[in-house]
Design a protein around this motif. Sequence first.
Motif, PDB file in Angstrom:
ATOM      1  N   ARG A   1      35.055  54.149  30.840  1.00 53.83           N
ATOM      2  CA  ARG A   1      35.464  53.281  31.948  1.00 53.83           C
ATOM      3  C   ARG A   1      34.536  53.483  33.147  1.00 53.83           C
ATOM      4  O   ARG A   1      34.147  54.602  33.456  1.00 53.83           O
ATOM      5  CB  ARG A   1      36.920  53.540  32.317  1.00 53.83           C
ATOM      6  CG  ARG A   1      37.184  54.899  32.863  1.00 53.83           C
ATOM      7  CD  ARG A   1      38.688  55.172  32.951  1.00 53.83           C
ATOM      8  NE  ARG A   1      38.906  56.521  33.445  1.00 53.83           N
ATOM      9  CZ  ARG A   1      38.975  56.825  34.736  1.00 53.83           C
ATOM     10  NH1 ARG A   1      38.873  55.888  35.653  1.00 53.83           N
ATOM     11  NH2 ARG A   1      39.152  58.070  35.116  1.00 53.83           N
ATOM     12  N   HIS A   2      34.188  52.398  33.764  1.00 53.35           N
ATOM     13  CA  HIS A   2      33.290  52.450  34.922  1.00 53.35           C
ATOM     14  C   HIS A   2      33.323  51.113  35.650  1.00 53.35           C
ATOM     15  O   HIS A   2      33.853  50.128  35.136  1.00 53.35           O
ATOM     16  CB  HIS A   2      31.853  52.744  34.467  1.00 53.35           C
ATOM     17  CG  HIS A   2      31.235  51.635  33.673  1.00 53.35           C
ATOM     18  ND1 HIS A   2      31.557  51.395  32.351  1.00 53.35           N
ATOM     19  CD2 HIS A   2      30.343  50.670  34.008  1.00 53.35           C
ATOM     20  CE1 HIS A   2      30.893  50.341  31.923  1.00 53.35           C
ATOM     21  NE2 HIS A   2      30.147  49.876  32.908  1.00 53.35           N
ATOM     22  N   LYS A   3      32.763  51.109  36.845  1.00 56.16           N
ATOM     23  CA  LYS A   3      32.519  49.860  37.559  1.00 56.16           C
ATOM     24  C   LYS A   3      31.019  49.740  37.694  1.00 56.16           C
ATOM     25  O   LYS A   3      30.336  50.757  37.901  1.00 56.16           O
ATOM     26  CB  LYS A   3      33.151  49.916  38.954  1.00 56.16           C
ATOM     27  CG  LYS A   3      34.670  49.927  38.930  1.00 56.16           C
ATOM     28  CD  LYS A   3      35.216  49.982  40.334  1.00 56.16           C
ATOM     29  CE  LYS A   3      36.733  49.909  40.304  1.00 56.16           C
ATOM     30  NZ  LYS A   3      37.316  49.852  41.643  1.00 56.16           N
ATOM     31  N   ASP A   4      30.504  48.553  37.589  1.00 59.20           N
ATOM     32  CA  ASP A   4      29.054  48.394  37.751  1.00 59.20           C
ATOM     33  C   ASP A   4      28.710  48.594  39.224  1.00 59.20           C
ATOM     34  O   ASP A   4      29.372  48.053  40.104  1.00 59.20           O
ATOM     35  CB  ASP A   4      28.607  47.019  37.253  1.00 59.20           C
ATOM     36  CG  ASP A   4      28.766  46.900  35.734  1.00 59.20           C
ATOM     37  OD1 ASP A   4      28.970  47.940  35.082  1.00 59.20           O
ATOM     38  OD2 ASP A   4      28.703  45.780  35.224  1.00 59.20           O
ATOM     39  N   SER A   5      27.668  49.376  39.461  1.00 53.71           N
ATOM     40  CA  SER A   5      27.430  49.804  40.841  1.00 53.71           C
ATOM     41  C   SER A   5      26.542  48.864  41.649  1.00 53.71           C
ATOM     42  O   SER A   5      26.455  48.988  42.854  1.00 53.71           O
ATOM     43  CB  SER A   5      26.817  51.208  40.832  1.00 53.71           C
ATOM     44  OG  SER A   5      25.670  51.197  40.024  1.00 53.71           O
TER      45      SER A   5
ATOM     46  N   ILE B   1      30.419  37.620  34.023  1.00 53.29           N
ATOM     47  CA  ILE B   1      29.816  38.033  35.292  1.00 53.29           C
ATOM     48  C   ILE B   1      30.693  39.110  35.918  1.00 53.29           C
ATOM     49  O   ILE B   1      31.884  38.899  36.132  1.00 53.29           O
ATOM     50  CB  ILE B   1      29.721  36.835  36.284  1.00 53.29           C
ATOM     51  CG1 ILE B   1      29.088  35.604  35.634  1.00 53.29           C
ATOM     52  CG2 ILE B   1      28.984  37.256  37.561  1.00 53.29           C
ATOM     53  CD1 ILE B   1      27.622  35.690  35.338  1.00 53.29           C
ATOM     54  N   ASN B   2      30.092  40.245  36.173  1.00 55.48           N
ATOM     55  CA  ASN B   2      30.827  41.321  36.852  1.00 55.48           C
ATOM     56  C   ASN B   2      30.400  41.395  38.297  1.00 55.48           C
ATOM     57  O   ASN B   2      29.206  41.428  38.596  1.00 55.48           O
ATOM     58  CB  ASN B   2      30.486  42.685  36.234  1.00 55.48           C
ATOM     59  CG  ASN B   2      31.289  42.966  34.997  1.00 55.48           C
ATOM     60  OD1 ASN B   2      32.317  42.351  34.761  1.00 55.48           O
ATOM     61  ND2 ASN B   2      30.802  43.903  34.200  1.00 55.48           N
ATOM     62  N   VAL B   3      31.379  41.454  39.175  1.00 52.30           N
ATOM     63  CA  VAL B   3      31.085  41.710  40.586  1.00 52.30           C
ATOM     64  C   VAL B   3      30.822  43.216  40.702  1.00 52.30           C
ATOM     65  O   VAL B   3      31.640  44.028  40.283  1.00 52.30           O
ATOM     66  CB  VAL B   3      32.293  41.303  41.449  1.00 52.30           C
ATOM     67  CG1 VAL B   3      32.195  41.881  42.845  1.00 52.30           C
ATOM     68  CG2 VAL B   3      32.412  39.787  41.515  1.00 52.30           C
TER      69      VAL B   3
ATOM     70  N   GLU C   1      37.123  47.470  36.901  1.00 47.90           N
ATOM     71  CA  GLU C   1      36.835  48.599  36.008  1.00 47.90           C
ATOM     72  C   GLU C   1      36.810  48.062  34.567  1.00 47.90           C
ATOM     73  O   GLU C   1      37.657  47.243  34.196  1.00 47.90           O
ATOM     74  CB  GLU C   1      37.949  49.638  36.172  1.00 47.90           C
ATOM     75  CG  GLU C   1      37.565  50.968  35.599  1.00 47.90           C
ATOM     76  CD  GLU C   1      38.515  52.083  36.041  1.00 47.90           C
ATOM     77  OE1 GLU C   1      39.528  51.819  36.709  1.00 47.90           O
ATOM     78  OE2 GLU C   1      38.219  53.222  35.679  1.00 47.90           O
ATOM     79  N   HIS C   2      35.844  48.511  33.795  1.00 47.91           N
ATOM     80  CA  HIS C   2      35.766  48.047  32.409  1.00 47.91           C
ATOM     81  C   HIS C   2      35.252  49.147  31.491  1.00 47.91           C
ATOM     82  O   HIS C   2      34.745  50.166  31.947  1.00 47.91           O
ATOM     83  CB  HIS C   2      34.905  46.782  32.306  1.00 47.91           C
ATOM     84  CG  HIS C   2      33.513  46.925  32.869  1.00 47.91           C
ATOM     85  ND1 HIS C   2      33.245  46.903  34.216  1.00 47.91           N
ATOM     86  CD2 HIS C   2      32.316  47.089  32.262  1.00 47.91           C
ATOM     87  CE1 HIS C   2      31.950  47.040  34.416  1.00 47.91           C
ATOM     88  NE2 HIS C   2      31.359  47.166  33.245  1.00 47.91           N
ATOM     89  N   ARG C   3      35.420  48.926  30.194  1.00 45.20           N
ATOM     90  CA  ARG C   3      34.947  49.888  29.197  1.00 45.20           C
ATOM     91  C   ARG C   3      34.700  49.120  27.896  1.00 45.20           C
ATOM     92  O   ARG C   3      35.023  47.928  27.802  1.00 45.20           O
ATOM     93  CB  ARG C   3      35.993  50.998  28.982  1.00 45.20           C
ATOM     94  CG  ARG C   3      37.266  50.499  28.322  1.00 45.20           C
ATOM     95  CD  ARG C   3      38.273  51.602  28.103  1.00 45.20           C
ATOM     96  NE  ARG C   3      39.361  51.143  27.232  1.00 45.20           N
ATOM     97  CZ  ARG C   3      40.390  51.876  26.880  1.00 45.20           C
ATOM     98  NH1 ARG C   3      40.521  53.108  27.329  1.00 45.20           N
ATOM     99  NH2 ARG C   3      41.315  51.382  26.061  1.00 45.20           N
TER     100      ARG C   3
HETATM  101 FE   LIG Z   1      29.397  47.878  32.908  1.00 46.12          FE
END
Ligand SMILES: [Fe+2]
Length: 321
Positions: free
Chosen positions: A187-191, A228-230, A246-248
């Motif tokens: 799990r993480h958020k794109d930075s 598309i990830n913010v 948050e995604h994984r």
């Molecule tokens: Fe990611």
Amino acid sequence: MATFNPGKMELRYMYTLMILATIQIQWDRFEVERLLESSPVTEKPKWVKLASMAFPGGTGGSGERRATAELHGSSASRRRSVGGPDGGWQRFCGGAAEREKRGERKRVSGREREKERGDWLSRATEACEEFAQEAQKLCTKLMELIALSLGLPTQRFSGFFKDQTTSLKLNHYPPCPIPNLALGLGRHKDSGILTVLAQDDHVGGLQVKRKTDGEWILVKPTPDAYVINVGQIIQVWSNDRYESVEHRVIVNSEKERFSIPFFFRPAYYTMVKPLEELIDEQNPAKYRAYNWGKFYTTRKGSNFRKLDVENIQMEHFRVTK
Ligand SMILES: [Fe+2]
Ligand SMILES: O=C(O)CCC(=O)C(=O)O
């Protein structure tokens, strides 16, 4: 029978993900080929057979569709692409010999491998360049729309697009016989600013965390569409009006999966902080300014995955009351 231990699950993702290549994209010139050649792809020939890569087409235009067709291979060549990166992977998903028995891996001669590598490189390079160019245009457009949605001039963010640290990654998640013991990506958020993700058209795996109840929800692949990830930078710029999700990635017991995220990121020297136009007495800044380059290199260089310690997060710059 192995039991499912969610506590351990997050720690195991490094066993399954193989980053085939990370391509640093120059603002004025795409140096994909040179960088591909110096990437781990060429050092680890068993990863190279990527001719089968499912490169989702459609939204990127006809050039990309051509690349899609090129990158699709026979199912036999697809199976050959599966190789194991390390002992950890072998522990959960079987070693090379077992995968050969299962027909997921085939021995190839050095000469054959060399030729495959060369062929793959030129096809992958072309496809990556086209995708990167289209994704770059898409991000520029999206940032204009985001500016408008925040009541700002359309070009408000364009000053941040110089000297970008944008990159493209080719991810390969081989099948895993015990998928409930492994994660493709923790799990993480794109930075960064935005991520344009071309996920496999047929094999799902991406999950996002629902804010209301913390449930992980599968993002079903939509052919001809990008996810598309913010990124966290937009969250900070907008002072939390936009939120990074948050995604994984989970793995599949039968099918391998490919994904190609394009990470749109600013220059190393960028100081990230809430935009002044969006803060006032009623809406004070929720974050302290941080240097993107320092943040990014610290986060990337940390071995948090192995040590089970928290990695540097944007949340560390949140102003506490
Ligand atoms: Fe990611
Ligand atoms: O493979 C995917 O679908 C997502 C990859 C991802 O989230 C990442 O590389 O940051």
